[in-house]
Design a protein around this motif. Structure first.
Motif, mmCIF file in Angstrom:
data_model
loop_
_atom_site.group_PDB
_atom_site.id
_atom_site.type_symbol
_atom_site.label_atom_id
_atom_site.label_comp_id
_atom_site.label_asym_id
_atom_site.label_seq_id
_atom_site.Cartn_x
_atom_site.Cartn_y
_atom_site.Cartn_z
ATOM 1 N N ALA A 188 55.659 -6.474 -71.667
ATOM 2 C CA ALA A 188 56.635 -5.315 -71.482
ATOM 3 C C ALA A 188 56.049 -4.578 -70.004
ATOM 4 O O ALA A 188 56.449 -4.962 -69.217
ATOM 5 C CB ALA A 188 56.263 -4.340 -72.256
ATOM 6 N N LYS A 189 54.369 -4.418 -70.371
ATOM 7 C CA LYS A 189 53.959 -3.351 -68.709
ATOM 8 C C LYS A 189 54.030 -4.214 -67.603
ATOM 9 O O LYS A 189 54.876 -3.661 -66.835
ATOM 10 C CB LYS A 189 52.021 -3.251 -69.267
ATOM 11 N N MET A 190 53.604 -5.814 -67.330
ATOM 12 C CA MET A 190 53.963 -6.135 -66.542
ATOM 13 C C MET A 190 55.575 -6.596 -66.374
ATOM 14 O O MET A 190 55.704 -6.501 -64.681
ATOM 15 C CB MET A 190 53.804 -7.494 -66.628
ATOM 16 N N GLY A 191 56.381 -6.608 -66.478
ATOM 17 C CA GLY A 191 57.709 -6.556 -67.118
ATOM 18 C C GLY A 191 57.873 -5.243 -65.317
ATOM 19 O O GLY A 191 58.938 -5.798 -64.764
ATOM 20 N N VAL A 192 57.315 -4.608 -66.614
ATOM 21 C CA VAL A 192 58.188 -2.743 -66.526
ATOM 22 C C VAL A 192 57.894 -2.637 -64.623
ATOM 23 O O VAL A 192 58.461 -3.020 -63.581
ATOM 24 C CB VAL A 192 57.586 -1.991 -66.741
ATOM 25 N N LEU A 193 56.256 -3.316 -64.488
ATOM 26 C CA LEU A 193 55.258 -3.190 -62.939
ATOM 27 C C LEU A 193 56.073 -4.205 -61.933
ATOM 28 O O LEU A 193 56.664 -3.908 -60.524
ATOM 29 C CB LEU A 193 54.213 -3.792 -63.530
ATOM 30 N N GLY A 194 56.548 -5.417 -62.987
ATOM 31 C CA GLY A 194 57.011 -6.454 -61.586
ATOM 32 C C GLY A 194 58.501 -5.664 -61.506
ATOM 33 O O GLY A 194 58.788 -5.840 -60.257
ATOM 34 N N THR A 195 59.256 -5.761 -62.082
ATOM 35 C CA THR A 195 60.662 -4.999 -62.014
ATOM 36 C C THR A 195 60.584 -3.999 -60.694
ATOM 37 O O THR A 195 61.154 -3.708 -59.424
ATOM 38 C CB THR A 195 61.348 -4.701 -63.687
ATOM 39 N N LEU A 196 59.537 -3.111 -61.087
ATOM 40 C CA LEU A 196 59.868 -1.798 -60.225
ATOM 41 C C LEU A 196 59.203 -1.889 -58.536
ATOM 42 O O LEU A 196 60.205 -1.636 -57.494
ATOM 43 C CB LEU A 196 58.368 -1.137 -60.684
ATOM 44 N N VAL A 197 58.169 -3.197 -58.554
ATOM 45 C CA VAL A 197 57.438 -3.731 -57.302
ATOM 46 C C VAL A 197 59.333 -4.464 -56.599
ATOM 47 O O VAL A 197 59.177 -3.927 -55.194
ATOM 48 C CB VAL A 197 56.458 -4.959 -57.567
ATOM 49 N N LEU A 198 59.787 -5.192 -57.571
ATOM 50 C CA LEU A 198 61.004 -6.114 -56.935
ATOM 51 C C LEU A 198 61.841 -5.068 -55.842
ATOM 52 O O LEU A 198 62.585 -5.249 -55.300
ATOM 53 C CB LEU A 198 61.435 -7.336 -58.272
ATOM 54 N N LEU A 199 62.254 -3.922 -56.728
ATOM 55 C CA LEU A 199 63.197 -2.724 -56.322
ATOM 56 C C LEU A 199 62.869 -2.294 -55.081
ATOM 57 O O LEU A 199 64.146 -2.205 -54.528
ATOM 58 C CB LEU A 199 63.630 -2.067 -58.323
ATOM 59 N N LEU A 200 62.006 -1.442 -55.344
ATOM 60 C CA LEU A 200 61.564 -0.754 -54.371
ATOM 61 C C LEU A 200 60.725 -1.409 -53.433
ATOM 62 O O LEU A 200 61.246 -1.160 -52.384
ATOM 63 C CB LEU A 200 59.566 0.200 -54.933
ATOM 64 N N SER A 201 60.861 -2.926 -52.926
ATOM 65 C CA SER A 201 60.667 -3.513 -52.148
ATOM 66 C C SER A 201 61.611 -4.167 -51.670
ATOM 67 O O SER A 201 62.147 -3.517 -50.530
ATOM 68 C CB SER A 201 59.901 -4.618 -52.336
ATOM 69 N N VAL A 202 63.362 -3.815 -52.131
ATOM 70 C CA VAL A 202 64.310 -4.297 -51.432
ATOM 71 C C VAL A 202 64.821 -2.685 -50.802
ATOM 72 O O VAL A 202 65.192 -2.956 -49.255
ATOM 73 C CB VAL A 202 65.347 -4.446 -52.969
ATOM 74 N N VAL A 203 64.225 -1.726 -51.838
ATOM 75 C CA VAL A 203 64.996 -0.341 -51.099
ATOM 76 C C VAL A 203 64.651 -0.707 -49.631
ATOM 77 O O VAL A 203 64.810 0.040 -48.580
ATOM 78 C CB VAL A 203 64.523 0.495 -51.455
#
Ligand code: ADP
Length: 727
Positions: free
Chosen positions: A217-232
Motif C-alpha cells: 500500500a505504501k509503495m503504491g501511494v509513493l509510486g503513484t505520487l512520483v508518477l503524478l508529480l513527475s507528469v506535472v
C-alpha cells in the motif's frame, strides 16, 4: 543539466543507502550480501551516468557501461539466493551463460575503449541494452516461475508483488532509454527502480502477510505520487520550453515546486485512502475464508484449538490489525486472554470493573463507532440527565481501547454448559471476540459484522461442547477410579482371606501351633506363600500400570516381534492342542516404539486367547489366528497408514456387558486373573500412538486388533491416538 541526470544522482545515492541498510542488518547472509552487491552495481552505473551528463565526457559514458554489464549477472545472483532461501527452491545460481555474456560485453567495451569506440555505435548499444534488460527480465521471470510453484500464502503474496513490481520497474526503466522524439515525458525509470529496490529490501525483512500488504500500500501511494508529480513537472517543463535558458529553468522549477507542494497533501490523502480501501477491503477474501473456517471448526472440540484456528483464519483474511479472543474463567468473574493477533491487549478483564461494557456486550455486538456516535448525539443534546449515560459510554470506549477492539462480539454460552445450577435459558457470556483494523476508518460493514457474528456463534458452540466434554472426562475418570479401587480392594482381600484361613488352621486360639496340624503344615505354608506371591504380582503389575511411560522409541519390525511372541506362546502349557495360524504380511512397514513393550502386549493378548480356549472345552475347535497387515484409519482428523496385528481365537468370547469394562484395571472374570493385562496393554499402545480394537461374539470367540501408526508418516507422541476406523 537535465532531469534524467539529476534523477541519476538521486537514484545512485538512495540505492547505495538501501544497499547499506540491508548489509548493516547481517552482512553474512547470502541474500543480503548479494543484494548489496547488486545495489552497488546499479549505483555505480547511475553515478557514472550522472557524471557523464554533468561533464559531457565520453570516457565517463564509456565507464558507465561497465557496471551496466554486470547488472544482469548480479541481479541473477541475488534472485538466485533469494529463491534458494525459500523452502522449496533449490540452489540456483546465475548460469555460466550469463557470466559468458558479461565477459563478452566487457571484452567488447575494453575493445571499444582501446582500439575503436564501437560502444558509441548504435549497432553496439542496442544489443547491449537488450542484454542488460533481457537479463533483468529473466530474473523477474524466475520470480514468476517460483510464484507459480509456491503454495504458502505469505510466500506467494510476496512473490506476486515482487514479480509485478519487478516487471513494472524494468519496463519503465527501459522506457527511459527509448528515444522519445519531440515528446517531453520525464524519465521516471530511475525513481521507480529505486522504489522497487526499496520494496525489495523491505520484503527481505518482513515475513507477515499483513506487513507485506501494508508495504505494498505504501509503495503504491509513493509510486503513484512520483508518477503524478513527475507528469506535472514534465508538463510545466515542456510548457516553459525546457531548461535551455538558465533563468527560465529556475523559474519553471520554482513554479513546478509550488504546484507540487500544493497538490502533494490532497493527492496523497486521496491516494492513501483509495489504495488502503482497495487492499484492505478485498471483500471477496473474507467470506470464503470464514466459510472455510466454519467447515474446519466442525471437527474441533477443544476451545484452545478453536481460538488458534479462528485467529489464524482472521489473520489470513487481512481484515484486521488487532484481534483477540477472551474466554471466561472458572467462576465467571473474569475473562482471560486465550489468543491474539497484533500487539498484546490486557491479559485479563475483570467483569465487575467493566460492567458497562459487559452489560452492553450481553445485548450483542458492540461497535466503537456506534458508541462514539451515541456519545456525540448525547453531547449535542446537552441534557443534564445525559451525563450519566455519557460516562457509561466513555467507560465502554475505554474498555474497548484496552482490548484493542473497534468491534467486540459476545461468545454466548449457556448456564448448562458451565455446569451452573441456573436454568438453561439463563444466558451467560462464555467469551469475547475483539477485532480492529486501524488502517481504515470504517473498517467493517454490516455484512462483515454478520460474518464475524456467525464465527462467534460457532465458537460459542465449541466452547460449550468443550466444557461438557471436560466434565464428561472428569466423570469417567472418577467412575474408573471407583471401579479400580473396588477391584484393588477385592484383589488384596482375596489372598489375605486365604492367608488368614491357612494361618488359622495352623495355630490355635492361644497362638500355638496346633499339634494335630503338624502333618498339614507344609501344605498350608505353601498356600500362604502362593497367596503372598499373588499379592506381590498384583502390586507389581499395578505399579507397572501407574508408572509413567519412559523409553526411547526406535524403529520396530512388527513381524519380528510377532514371530517371537508366537514362539513363546507355542511353548505355553495352555497351548497344547491349539492350532496356530500365523499370517504375516510380506511388506509390513515399520512402526516406532519399544519392541519389548510391544511383545508384552502381544503376549498378553495371546495368553488371554489361549486361556479363553481351555482344553476341557469338549469338541470345540481351538484355533488362534495371528495376522499382520496394513490398514488405514483416521488419526487426529487426517487419514494415515496403520499397521494391524490381529489375534483371533475360537474361545468362549466376551459377554456383551463385559465389553465396556475390559480396559478398566482389575476387571477380570478369571479366578486367578489380576485384570491388569489389558489396561497395561492399552496404555502401552496409546503411548505408541495406536489403539486396541475388540470384537467378540459370545460363544464364537474374540478378536483383538492392535493398530499402530506407520513410521514414516507420524511421529509418536504421548497423547496421539487414532480417532476413527475406516471400516
Ligand atoms: P486377566 O487376564 O488377568 O483377567 P486382562 O485385563 O488381560 O486381565 O483381561 C480382562 C478380562 O478380559 C479377562 O478376565 C477376560 O474376561 C476378558 N478377556 C480378555 N481376553 C479375552 C479373550 N481373548 N476371550 C475372552 N475373554 C477375554
Amino acid at each position: 543539466m537535465d532531469f534524467q541526470a539529476l534523477t541519476s544522482l538521486l537514484a545512485a545515492l538512495v540505492t547505495l543507502a538501501i544497499g547499506a541498510s540491508v548489509l548493516l542488518r547481517d552482512a553474512r547472509r547470502k541474500t543480503y550480501a548479494t543484494f548489496a552487491v547488486f545495489t552497488v552495481t546499479v549505483a555505480l552505473f547511475h553515478i557514472f551516468t550522472f557524471a557523464a551528463h554533468a561533464t559531457d565526457l565520453d570516457t565517463l559514458r564509456w565507464l558507465a557501461l561497465f557496471p551496466a554489464a554486470f547488472i544482469p549477472t548480479n541481479a541473477m545472483r541475488f534472485f538466485g539466493a533469494l529463491l534458494a532461501e525459500q523452502a522449496s527452491g533449490g540452489r540456483r545460481r546465475a548460469s555460466t551463460v550469463t557470466y559468458l555474456w558479461t565477459a563478452l560485453a566487457c571484452g567488447a567495451l575494453v575493445y571499444g575503449g582501446v582500439v575503436e569506440p564501437i560502444h558509441e555505435q548504435r549497432w553496439f548499444l542496442i544489443p547491449f541494452t537488450a542484454y542488460v534488460f533481457g537479463g533483468l527480465y529473466l530474473g523477474a521471470f524466475q520470480l514468476y516461475a517460483q510464484y507459480r510453484a509456491t503454495v504458502g500464502r505469505v510466500e506467494k503474496a510476496r512473490l506476486r508483488y515482487l514479480t509485478i513490481g519487478g516487471f513494472l520497474a524494468i519496463t519503465v526503466a527501459l522506457s527511459d532509454y527509448v528515444p522519445r522524439g519531440t515528446l517531453s515525458v520525464p524519465a521516471i525509470g530511475n525513481l521507480l527502480t529505486v522504489l522497487y529496490l526499496y520494496f525489495l529490501s523491505q520484503t527481505l525483512f518482513r515475513h507477515r502477510l499483513l506487513d507485506l500488504h501494508e508495504l505494498v500500500a505504501k509503495m503504491g501511494v509513493l509510486g503513484t505520487l512520483v508518477l503524478l508529480l513527475s507528469v506535472v513537472y514534465g508538463l510545466l517543463l515542456s510548457w516553459v520550453g525546457g531548461g535551455r535558458l538558465q533563468g527560465i529553468f529556475l523559474l519553471n522549477t520554482v513554479v513546478a515546486a509550488f504546484v507540487i507542494l500544493i497538490l502533494f497533501e490532497p493527492i496523497r490523502g486521496i491516494l492513501e485512502n483509495e489504495i488502503n480501501r482497495w487492499l484492505v477491503r478485498e471483500r471477496g477474501e473474507l467470506r470464503p475464508r470464514m466459510e472455510h473456517l466454519r467447515r474446519e471448526l466442525q471437527n474441533v472440540i477443544d476451545a484452545r484449538e478453536m481460538v488458534r484456528r479462528v485467529l489464524a483464519a482472521i489473520e489470513e483474511s487481512r481484515r484486521v490489525t488487532h484481534a483477540s479472543i477472551y474466554l471466561v474463567d472458572g467462576d465467571g468473574s473474569a475473562f482471560e486472554l486465550a489468543g491474539h493477533i497484533g500487539p498484546p491487549p490486557a491479559d485479563q478483564i475483570d467483569v465487575a470493573a467493566r460492567r458497562p461494557f459487559f452489560d452492553r456486550l450481553r445485548g450483542g455486538v458492540v461497535l466503537l463507532e456506534a458508541v462514539e456516535r451515541e456519545r456525540h448525539t448525547l453531547e449535542e443534546g446537552q441534557a443534564e440527565a445525559a451525563q450519566k449515560e455519557i460516562e457509561t459510554l466513555d467507560a465502554i470506549a475505554r474498555t474497548m481501547s484496552e482490548l484493542h477492539a473497534s468491534m467486540a462480539l459476545p461468545i454466548h454460552g449457556s448456564a448448562a454448559g458451565r455446569g451452573s445450577d441456573r436454568g438453561p435459558a439463563d444466558d451467560v457470556l462464555a467469551g469475547v471476540f475483539c477485532l480492529r483494523d486501524d488502517r481504515v476508518k470504517d473498517a467493517y460493514l454490516m455484512d462483515d459484522v454478520d460474518i464475524f457474528r456467525q464465527v462467534a456463534a460457532q465458537a460459542a458452540v465449541i466452547v460449550e461442547n468443550s466444557q461438557v466434554y471436560e466434565r464428561m472426562k472428569e466423570r469417567d475418570r472418577l467412575a474408573a477410579l471407583g471401579e479400580m479401587a473396588a477391584g484393588l480392594a477385592h484383589e488384596i482381600r482375596n489372598p489375605l482371606g486365604a492367608i488368614k484361613g491357612a494361618a488359622q488352621l495352623l495355630v490355635g486360639p492361644d497362638g500355638r501351633l496346633l499339634p494335630d496340624a503338624q502333618h498339614e503344615t507344609s501344605e498350608f505354608l505353601g498356600i500362604i506363600v502362593e497367596e503372598v506371591n499373588r499379592l506381590n504380582r498384583v502390586v507389581t503389575q499395578f505399579l507397572d500400570y501407574a508408572r509413567p511411560y519412559k523409553g526411547e522409541p526406535v524403529e520396530v519390525d512388527v513381524n519380528d516381534v510377532v514371530r517371537r511372541t508366537v514362539q513363546l506362546l507355542e511353548a505355553e502349557q495352555a497351548a497344547a492342542g491349539v492350532t496356530f495360524e500365523v499370517q504375516l504380511a510380506a511388506e509390513v512397514p515399520c512402526v516406532r516404539g519399544d519392541a519389548e513393550q510391544l511383545r508384552q502386549v502381544f503376549l498378553n493378548l495371546g495368553l488371554n486367547a489361549l486361556q479363553a480356549m481351555p482344553p476341557d472345552d469338549g469338541e470345540h475347535t481351538r484355533r488362534l489366528r495371528v495376522v499382520t497387515g496394513r490398514r488405514s484409519g483416521r488419526r487426529r482428523g487426517d487419514w494415515s497408514a496403520l499397521v494391524e496385528v490381529r489375534f483371533a481365537d475360537t474361545g468362549r468370547g466376551i459377554a456383551r456387558e463385559h465389553l465396556p469394562n475390559l480396559f478398566i484395571p482389575f476387571f477380570t472374570t478369571k479366578d486367578k486373573g489380576t485384570g491388569l493385562g489389558l489396561p497395561i496393554s492399552q496404555r502401552i499402545i496409546t503411548h505408541h500412538g495406536g489403539v486396541i480394537e475388540v470384537r467378540s461374539e459370545p460363544g464364537e470367540g474374540a478378536t483383538f486388533s492392535v493398530l499402530l501408526p506407520v513410521f514414516e508418516q507420524t511421529s509418536v507422541t504421548a497423547t496421539g491416538s487414532i480417532l476413527q476406523r475406516d471400516d
